[in-house]
Structure formats: C-alpha cells, structure tokens
Motif scaffolding. Structure first.
Motif, PDB file in Angstrom:
ATOM      1  N   ARG A 117     -11.040  -0.554  -8.118  1.00  0.00           N
ATOM      2  CA  ARG A 117      -9.966   0.251  -7.320  1.00  0.00           C
ATOM      3  C   ARG A 117      -9.545   2.069  -8.092  1.00  0.00           C
ATOM      4  NH1 ARG A 117     -13.214  -2.404  -4.313  1.00  0.00           N
ATOM      5  NH2 ARG A 117     -12.564  -3.380  -2.378  1.00  0.00           N
ATOM      6  N   ASP A 151      -3.993  -1.365   3.445  1.00  0.00           N
ATOM      7  CA  ASP A 151      -3.575  -2.163   2.558  1.00  0.00           C
ATOM      8  C   ASP A 151      -4.903  -3.523   2.604  1.00  0.00           C
ATOM      9  OD1 ASP A 151      -1.365  -0.878   2.126  1.00  0.00           O
ATOM     10  OD2 ASP A 151      -0.079  -2.381   3.021  1.00  0.00           O
ATOM     11  N   THR A 168      -9.501  -7.449  -7.053  1.00  0.00           N
ATOM     12  CA  THR A 168      -9.719  -5.917  -7.169  1.00  0.00           C
ATOM     13  C   THR A 168      -8.913  -5.915  -7.751  1.00  0.00           C
ATOM     14  OG1 THR A 168     -10.433  -6.206  -4.619  1.00  0.00           O
ATOM     15  CG2 THR A 168      -9.511  -4.029  -5.431  1.00  0.00           C
ATOM     16  N   ILE A 208      -7.785   5.382  -7.713  1.00  0.00           N
ATOM     17  CA  ILE A 208      -6.879   5.850  -6.708  1.00  0.00           C
ATOM     18  C   ILE A 208      -6.079   6.886  -7.137  1.00  0.00           C
ATOM     19  CG2 ILE A 208      -5.193   5.523  -5.245  1.00  0.00           C
ATOM     20  CD1 ILE A 208      -6.045   1.831  -5.339  1.00  0.00           C
ATOM     21  N   THR A 235      -8.112  -3.662   3.345  1.00  0.00           N
ATOM     22  CA  THR A 235      -9.283  -2.934   2.670  1.00  0.00           C
ATOM     23  C   THR A 235      -9.401  -2.604   1.859  1.00  0.00           C
ATOM     24  OG1 THR A 235      -9.622  -2.303   5.730  1.00  0.00           O
ATOM     25  CG2 THR A 235     -11.107  -1.291   3.164  1.00  0.00           C
ATOM     26  N   VAL A 236      -7.937  -2.186   0.827  1.00  0.00           N
ATOM     27  CA  VAL A 236      -8.371  -1.273  -0.182  1.00  0.00           C
ATOM     28  C   VAL A 236      -8.659  -2.994  -1.186  1.00  0.00           C
ATOM     29  CG1 VAL A 236      -7.072  -0.013  -2.139  1.00  0.00           C
ATOM     30  CG2 VAL A 236      -7.516   0.583  -0.053  1.00  0.00           C
ATOM     31  N   TYR A 237      -6.633  -3.495  -0.756  1.00  0.00           N
ATOM     32  CA  TYR A 237      -6.880  -4.745  -1.856  1.00  0.00           C
ATOM     33  C   TYR A 237      -7.322  -5.816  -1.578  1.00  0.00           C
ATOM     34  CZ  TYR A 237      -3.311  -0.789  -2.708  1.00  0.00           C
ATOM     35  OH  TYR A 237      -2.413   0.558  -2.301  1.00  0.00           O
ATOM     36  N   GLY A 260       0.663  -1.311   0.612  1.00  0.00           N
ATOM     37  CA  GLY A 260       0.034   0.039  -0.339  1.00  0.00           C
ATOM     38  C   GLY A 260       0.666   1.366   0.163  1.00  0.00           C
ATOM     39  N   SER A 284     -13.941   2.978  -4.229  1.00  0.00           N
ATOM     40  CA  SER A 284     -14.322   1.204  -4.995  1.00  0.00           C
ATOM     41  C   SER A 284     -15.724   0.816  -5.103  1.00  0.00           C
ATOM     42  CB  SER A 284     -14.414   0.774  -2.950  1.00  0.00           C
ATOM     43  OG  SER A 284     -13.473   0.845  -2.060  1.00  0.00           O
ATOM     44  N   VAL A 287      -9.314   6.789  -2.422  1.00  0.00           N
ATOM     45  CA  VAL A 287      -9.713   5.945  -2.779  1.00  0.00           C
ATOM     46  C   VAL A 287     -10.939   5.446  -3.549  1.00  0.00           C
ATOM     47  CG1 VAL A 287      -9.878   3.598  -2.872  1.00  0.00           C
ATOM     48  CG2 VAL A 287      -7.493   4.501  -1.478  1.00  0.00           C
ATOM     49  N   TYR A 309      -7.480   8.394   2.519  1.00  0.00           N
ATOM     50  CA  TYR A 309      -7.035   7.683   3.328  1.00  0.00           C
ATOM     51  C   TYR A 309      -5.320   8.203   3.825  1.00  0.00           C
ATOM     52  CZ  TYR A 309     -10.073   3.272   2.936  1.00  0.00           C
ATOM     53  OH  TYR A 309     -11.117   3.163   2.710  1.00  0.00           O
TER      54      TYR A 309
END
Length: 195
Positions: free
Chosen positions: A168, A155, A100, A170, A157-159, A4, A190, A188, A148
């Motif tokens: 995503r 990391d 993702t 970004i 949560t996002v990936y 991340g 989602s 980010v 964030y």
C-alpha cells in the motif's frame, strides 16, 4: 494492526495551496475499480529491508526511511525536510514478503509538492518497484487506487493480510479543508507482488 487514524496525522501535515492551485490529482472512479486480472501473484520473497521505491508512471524514485508508531498509536510521518523521501512501516511486513507492506509519503511539504504528490494520478495495471537490501527488487502491479475520508478510513480493508505479498502506498488526499488547513482523507494505492 496499525491504527488507521495515523493517516489523519499525515493528512494534518498539509501546506496551503494558493487559491488558484487545484492541488494534487485525485483518483477517478475508474481508477478505484480494478480493470480485471493482471499478472498472477508471485511467490513471497524472503524478508529484506526496503531501500527505495520507484513508480515510473509518476516519476517517483525515492529513498525510504523507517517509520514507527508514536505513543498515541499513530504512525509517525517522514521528515518534512526532504521532498523526495518516503517511509516504510518498519514493524510490518517488508515489501515482497507475505502480508501487507505500508509505504507512506507526504503529498506536500513547506517547500512545495512532495514525493507522493501525483499518487492519485496512478491507474490499475501500472507498476511499482521496491529495491531491497538483499539486492533484489520486489515488483508490484497496481490493483486499485482509492480515496478514503479520514473519519471513515477502512483499516481492515487497507491493512488486511490477504495471504499474498501486497503493498500500500499512502498519502493525503480527498480534497483540502482550507479552514482546518488539512486534507480531508487519504489516497491509498493497493498493489500485489508480480515478480
């Protein structure tokens, strides 16, 4: 999984705004919460290289270039020579397949605002489309828009692979640190595949 901290790299490639400019829009607290169920998730598509990303609500219609990890584990940023270019992490899921997918873009470049300058203005329920090399278009519905801090980037949560096709978008955000000449974090978006 991507480190991340690659987002810090993108965030550090920031170009000074004048003292009177407010900078790019940032997500509101309402945008950071899903406004409830949207369209049901669609079945995954077969893998295909993404060619373009469009986000009609903010006027984005951009070609995609492949992005790879650098030796230090950070994702390389798209070139700074084209304000309307975004990049896809080519070693991850392609948009529309299970997993993702990651598309990153600059918020600004030396010439001024760039492809994802207005990402923070998006809202839950808005649409994203990714044109793919097999002639299909993966269409996504936005669930949340978050900002964030670079030091606390989540990391997992996002990936995370949520078991369905997700996307995503970004870019840099979270305010601009003029002393360090970089953004403090990342915006980010989602979204999940809806057709």
């Amino acid at each position: 999984m991507i480190n991340g901290l690659f987002l810090v790299l993108i965030a550090s490639i920031a170009f000074a705004f004048t003292t009177t400019e407010q900078g790019p829009p940032q997500p509101t607290s309402a945008a950071q919460r899903s406004s409830g169920p949207h369209e049901a998730a669609a079945a995954p598509l077969p893998a295909a290289r993404p060619l373009r990303v469009t986000v009609p609500a903010i006027g984005v219609d951009a070609p995609l270039t492949d992005l790879a990890l650098q030796d230090d584990g950070h994702l390389a940023a798209p070139p700074e020579t084209d304000a309307n270019l975004a990049g896809w992490w080519a070693h991850g899921p392609s948009p529309g397949t299970r997993g993702t997918a990651i598309i990153a873009g600059h918020v600004d470049i030396p010439a001024g605002p760039a492809v994802f300058y207005n990402l923070g203005a998006l809202r839950s329920g808005m649409r994203i489309a990714v044109l793919r090399a097999d002639g299909t278009t993966a269409r996504f519905t936005i669930d949340t828009i978050n900002v964030y801090d670079a030091a606390d980037f989540p990391d997992d949560t996002v990936y995370a692979d949520t078991g369905r096709p997700e996307l995503r978008l970004i870019t840099c955000g979270g305010g601009f640190d003029r002393a360090r000449r970089q953004y403090k974090g990342n915006v980010v978006v989602s979204a999940h595949l809806t057709r």
